[in-house]
Design a protein around this motif. Sequence first.
Motif, PDB file in Angstrom:
ATOM      1  N   LEU A   1     -45.399 -57.975  47.494  1.00 52.75           N
ATOM      2  CA  LEU A   1     -44.676 -57.374  48.601  1.00 52.75           C
ATOM      3  C   LEU A   1     -45.366 -57.794  49.901  1.00 52.75           C
ATOM      4  CD1 LEU A   1     -43.465 -53.728  48.809  1.00 52.75           C
ATOM      5  CD2 LEU A   1     -44.930 -54.641  50.610  1.00 52.75           C
ATOM      6  N   THR A   2     -44.595 -58.315  50.854  1.00 58.52           N
ATOM      7  CA  THR A   2     -45.169 -58.895  52.079  1.00 58.52           C
ATOM      8  C   THR A   2     -44.499 -58.287  53.301  1.00 58.52           C
ATOM      9  OG1 THR A   2     -45.520 -60.980  50.888  1.00 58.52           O
ATOM     10  CG2 THR A   2     -45.705 -61.031  53.289  1.00 58.52           C
ATOM     11  N   ARG A   3     -45.301 -57.898  54.285  1.00 64.44           N
ATOM     12  CA  ARG A   3     -44.786 -57.317  55.532  1.00 64.44           C
ATOM     13  C   ARG A   3     -45.082 -58.253  56.699  1.00 64.44           C
ATOM     14  NH1 ARG A   3     -44.075 -51.677  55.474  1.00 64.44           N
ATOM     15  NH2 ARG A   3     -44.923 -51.415  57.569  1.00 64.44           N
ATOM     16  N   SER A   4     -44.135 -58.301  57.644  1.00 62.50           N
ATOM     17  CA  SER A   4     -44.328 -59.092  58.850  1.00 62.50           C
ATOM     18  C   SER A   4     -45.228 -58.345  59.826  1.00 62.50           C
ATOM     19  CB  SER A   4     -42.977 -59.365  59.527  1.00 62.50           C
ATOM     20  OG  SER A   4     -42.485 -58.169  60.140  1.00 62.50           O
TER      21      SER A   4
ATOM     22  N   GLU B   1     -39.554 -58.376  49.328  1.00 64.29           N
ATOM     23  CA  GLU B   1     -39.940 -58.359  47.926  1.00 64.29           C
ATOM     24  C   GLU B   1     -39.242 -59.524  47.233  1.00 64.29           C
ATOM     25  OE1 GLU B   1     -38.928 -53.815  47.756  1.00 64.29           O
ATOM     26  OE2 GLU B   1     -40.139 -54.324  45.984  1.00 64.29           O
TER      27      GLU B   1
ATOM     28  N   GLN C   1     -40.037 -56.322  55.746  1.00 62.77           N
ATOM     29  CA  GLN C   1     -40.760 -56.283  54.477  1.00 62.77           C
ATOM     30  C   GLN C   1     -39.933 -57.002  53.424  1.00 62.77           C
ATOM     31  OE1 GLN C   1     -43.128 -52.778  53.270  1.00 62.77           O
ATOM     32  NE2 GLN C   1     -41.581 -52.495  51.688  1.00 62.77           N
TER      33      GLN C   1
ATOM     34  N   VAL D   1     -40.847 -53.591  61.537  1.00 63.90           N
ATOM     35  CA  VAL D   1     -41.455 -54.599  60.671  1.00 63.90           C
ATOM     36  C   VAL D   1     -40.405 -55.045  59.670  1.00 63.90           C
ATOM     37  CG1 VAL D   1     -43.831 -53.742  60.857  1.00 63.90           C
ATOM     38  CG2 VAL D   1     -42.333 -52.871  59.044  1.00 63.90           C
TER      39      VAL D   1
ATOM     40  N   GLU E   1     -31.530 -52.311  54.310  1.00 62.19           N
ATOM     41  CA  GLU E   1     -32.019 -53.232  53.288  1.00 62.19           C
ATOM     42  C   GLU E   1     -31.068 -54.414  53.195  1.00 62.19           C
ATOM     43  OE1 GLU E   1     -32.506 -53.109  48.482  1.00 62.19           O
ATOM     44  OE2 GLU E   1     -33.500 -51.531  49.639  1.00 62.19           O
TER      45      GLU E   1
ATOM     46  N   VAL F   1     -41.471 -64.586  57.822  1.00 63.53           N
ATOM     47  CA  VAL F   1     -42.338 -63.924  56.853  1.00 63.53           C
ATOM     48  C   VAL F   1     -42.759 -64.943  55.807  1.00 63.53           C
ATOM     49  CG1 VAL F   1     -42.571 -62.057  55.190  1.00 63.53           C
ATOM     50  CG2 VAL F   1     -41.120 -61.756  57.207  1.00 63.53           C
TER      51      VAL F   1
ATOM     52  N   THR G   1     -45.393 -49.394  50.825  1.00 64.76           N
ATOM     53  CA  THR G   1     -46.203 -50.446  51.435  1.00 64.76           C
ATOM     54  C   THR G   1     -47.204 -51.044  50.455  1.00 64.76           C
ATOM     55  OG1 THR G   1     -47.791 -48.820  52.247  1.00 64.76           O
ATOM     56  CG2 THR G   1     -45.996 -49.426  53.727  1.00 64.76           C
TER      57      THR G   1
END
Length: 207
Positions: free
Chosen positions: A44-47, A38, A36, A34, A12, A63, A110
Amino acid sequence: SFGKVLSLPTSELGQRDFAGDVATIRSLPLGEFVVQVEADLHALTRSEPFSITDEANTAEVTVKLKLGTTITGTVYGADGKPLAGATVATREASQFSGLVQMFGDLLPITTTRTSVVTDKEGHYQLKHIASGTYRIVTTHGDYCTASTSTEVKDEKTLALGDVKLIKGAEVFGTCLLGDKPVAGTKVTITKPDSHAAPGTQTNCKTT
């Protein structure tokens, strides 16, 4: 945070790791990953997944944060009047929801975990909800829990409509250890089917 796809999180990053909007992640093992993110006031956004194929391999990942979806609705009591003070929360709705309950933060998150309390008109807004499938769970100390499933696909407002909570039945009983009553025992009520998540509880009063 970043982690192997379909695996546990591995690390993290915090604000101190960034030079402006850029951070460098070193010493990744081989595999697919991936990123991620915040951030306040965003979902919350993931690549997209990316691969590390050898020790000399580098990957540049951008991202773009999303605002997410706002979920709205109104909660009513058994008397048909708007219900203030009810808690409306997002929960996982996948087949792994039971595992998430049991292992908590050990599994990668997720979907958006959040909750709000209804106002005096019974209205609520759940903001910045990431795409995914959810159970929207409504609870109040004087009523039984209600839940509904919904799928979040875009960044528009999603109106779920009205939820009417019911009083439900009161279940009375005595917990015994041998032939003696025992205090402090946790009482759980589940549906009698194999698909019920472990530890599913109602807020119906128990004694």
